[in-house]
Enzyme design. Structure first.
Site, PDB file in Angstrom:
ATOM      1  N   LYS A   1       0.818  -1.221   0.000  1.00  0.00           N
ATOM      2  CA  LYS A   1       0.000   0.000   0.000  1.00  0.00           C
ATOM      3  C   LYS A   1       0.848   1.264   0.000  1.00  0.00           C
ATOM      4  O   LYS A   1       1.986   1.277   0.464  1.00  0.00           O
ATOM      5  CB  LYS A   1      -0.994  -0.028   1.176  1.00  0.00           C
ATOM      6  CG  LYS A   1      -2.135  -1.003   0.880  1.00  0.00           C
ATOM      7  CD  LYS A   1      -3.253  -0.977   1.879  1.00  0.00           C
ATOM      8  CE  LYS A   1      -4.325  -1.998   1.442  1.00  0.00           C
ATOM      9  NZ  LYS A   1      -5.380  -2.165   2.446  1.00  0.00           N
TER      10      LYS A   1
ATOM     11  N   ARG B 165      -3.285 -10.228   4.897  1.00  0.00           N
ATOM     12  CA  ARG B 165      -3.696 -10.249   3.483  1.00  0.00           C
ATOM     13  C   ARG B 165      -2.545  -9.690   2.648  1.00  0.00           C
ATOM     14  O   ARG B 165      -2.246  -8.497   2.743  1.00  0.00           O
ATOM     15  CB  ARG B 165      -4.969  -9.405   3.311  1.00  0.00           C
ATOM     16  CG  ARG B 165      -5.531  -9.376   1.903  1.00  0.00           C
ATOM     17  CD  ARG B 165      -6.755  -8.469   1.827  1.00  0.00           C
ATOM     18  NE  ARG B 165      -7.305  -8.441   0.489  1.00  0.00           N
ATOM     19  CZ  ARG B 165      -6.863  -7.650  -0.490  1.00  0.00           C
ATOM     20  NH1 ARG B 165      -5.870  -6.820  -0.265  1.00  0.00           N
ATOM     21  NH2 ARG B 165      -7.409  -7.692  -1.687  1.00  0.00           N
TER      22      ARG B 165
HETATM   23  C1  PT1 Z   1      -7.843  -4.685   3.187  1.00  0.00           C
HETATM   24  C2  PT1 Z   1      -8.081  -4.679   1.769  1.00  0.00           C
HETATM   25  C3  PT1 Z   1      -9.123  -5.524   1.290  1.00  0.00           C
HETATM   26  N1  PT1 Z   1      -7.395  -3.898   0.904  1.00  0.00           N
HETATM   27  C4  PT1 Z   1      -9.545  -6.270   3.474  1.00  0.00           C
HETATM   28  N2  PT1 Z   1      -9.822  -6.319   2.149  1.00  0.00           N
HETATM   29  C5  PT1 Z   1      -7.705  -3.924  -0.402  1.00  0.00           C
HETATM   30  N3  PT1 Z   1     -10.242  -7.045   4.325  1.00  0.00           N
HETATM   31  C6  PT1 Z   1      -8.731  -4.744  -0.872  1.00  0.00           C
HETATM   32  C7  PT1 Z   1      -3.045   2.231  -1.271  1.00  0.00           C
HETATM   33  O1  PT1 Z   1      -3.095   3.199  -0.505  1.00  0.00           O
HETATM   34  O2  PT1 Z   1      -6.917  -3.925   3.729  1.00  0.00           O
HETATM   35  N4  PT1 Z   1      -8.574  -5.475   3.988  1.00  0.00           N
HETATM   36  N5  PT1 Z   1      -9.407  -5.544  -0.035  1.00  0.00           N
HETATM   37  C8  PT1 Z   1      -6.938  -3.026  -1.357  1.00  0.00           C
HETATM   38  N6  PT1 Z   1      -7.168  -1.651  -1.027  1.00  0.00           N
HETATM   39  C9  PT1 Z   1      -6.188  -0.669  -1.142  1.00  0.00           C
HETATM   40  C10 PT1 Z   1      -6.248   0.455  -0.321  1.00  0.00           C
HETATM   41  C11 PT1 Z   1      -5.134  -0.844  -2.010  1.00  0.00           C
HETATM   42  C12 PT1 Z   1      -5.236   1.392  -0.367  1.00  0.00           C
HETATM   43  C13 PT1 Z   1      -4.124   0.106  -2.084  1.00  0.00           C
HETATM   44  C14 PT1 Z   1      -4.154   1.232  -1.250  1.00  0.00           C
HETATM   45  O3  PT1 Z   1      -2.077   2.028  -2.042  1.00  0.00           O
END
Ligand code: PT1
Length: 272
Positions: A221, A254
């Site tokens: 992230k 994850r």
């Molecule tokens: C998470 C999650 C998810 N994250 C759960 N499911 C993502 N339970 C998708 C960035 O800032 O943390 N928990 N499903 C992906 N989401 C992101 C959010 C991807 C922020 C990238 C960023 O780069």
């Protein structure tokens, strides 16, 4: 702490690794590489060989700024992948979705867990999982993916995330979903500034007293790039974040890089 996850009963006595399988052309990090069913299944099998304890299948990106995809498009992406995997693997399959119709169809196709960034707040979402044995991940998000990073604000981010997760957990318990089917997730990067994310990671143990296993998603992230400086894969910072999360009590991690994370967690296990 055990976790009822569909046909599986997981003893979460060590951090479990949830491997990410994106089935979306604009997906985060693996963008465009796994667009077909065959490639997604192949990637999923590789993650199992690398040591994944759970697979998380997603057909719609929820990274900041992502555009929603239609119900039909999401179903077309994820259902064939779940059906193909359910026939041949022995680890739980999670579906990353907030749409009740996708939850139902996925459980029908063999999914063991629903991972919902909306914490089952869509109308019909609680009903979609209630009459099953599926595990459920309730995640905190402020706002929605398109705009959530524009102006995140909290008085006390840890207390507010904790109160939200507790409220959603109580709502599920009230509708008859067993406590051991529920895991909670602070939602790193979902409507949170750098300071908010750091406060949540630093104080992760404050969420552990909600008496549900914690799931953490920090892999690759942008918060990690902001702290550590960016590189191709953000792997070193992702491994540091995984080990810190596990030390602070996270039970499910994850991640994209399953093999490396399994090895990092073995170093922690050696001293525990
Ligand atoms: C998470 C999650 C998810 N994250 C759960 N499911 C993502 N339970 C998708 C960035 O800032 O943390 N928990 N499903 C992906 N989401 C992101 C959010 C991807 C922020 C990238 C960023 O780069």
């Amino acid at each position: 702490m055990n976790f009822q996850c569909g046909q599986y009963l997981l003893q979460l006595d060590r951090p479990h690794i949830m491997g990410i399988v994106n089935v979306t052309p604009d997906s985060f990090s693996d963008g465009g590489r796994y667009t077909s069913v065959d490639l997604a299944v192949e990637h999923a099998l590789k993650l199992i060989a690398d040591g994944a304890d759970i697979l998380d299948i997603g057909g719609e990106s929820t990274r900041p700024g992502a555009e929603p995809v239609s119900l039909d498009e999401e179903l077309n992406r994820v259902i064939p992948v779940i059906s193909a995997l359910a026939k041949q693997i022995k680890v739980p399959i999670s579906i990353d979705t907030y749409k009740p119709e996708v939850m139902r169809a996925s459980i029908e196709a063999g999914a063991d867990m629903v991972n919902d960034v909306q914490a089952l707040r869509m109308p019909g979402a609680v009903d979609a999982v209630a009459n099953s044995q599926a595990g459920v991940c309730l995640m905190h998000m402020q706002g929605d993916p398109k705009t959530m990073q524009l102006e995140p604000h909290y008085q006390d981010v840890v207390a507010e995330v904790r109160a939200f997760l507790n409220e959603r957990k109580q709502a599920l318990l009230a509708s008859g979903i067993a406590a051991n089917r529920i895991v909670l997730d602070p939602g790193f990067g979902f409507g949170k500034s750098r300071a908010h994310n750091i406060a949540l990671l630093k104080n992760l143990q404050d969420l552990a007293d909600l008496d549900s296993p914690l799931l953490v998603g920090l892999s690759r992230k942008s918060i990690l790039a902001a702290i550590a400086g960016d590189d191709e894969q953000r792997l070193p910072a992702s491994l540091a974040a995984a080990v810190i999360s596990a030390m602070k009590g996270a039970k499910i991690l994850r991640v994209h890089d399953v093999k490396a994370t399994v090895q990092a967690c073995k170093v922690l296990a050696a001293i525990q």
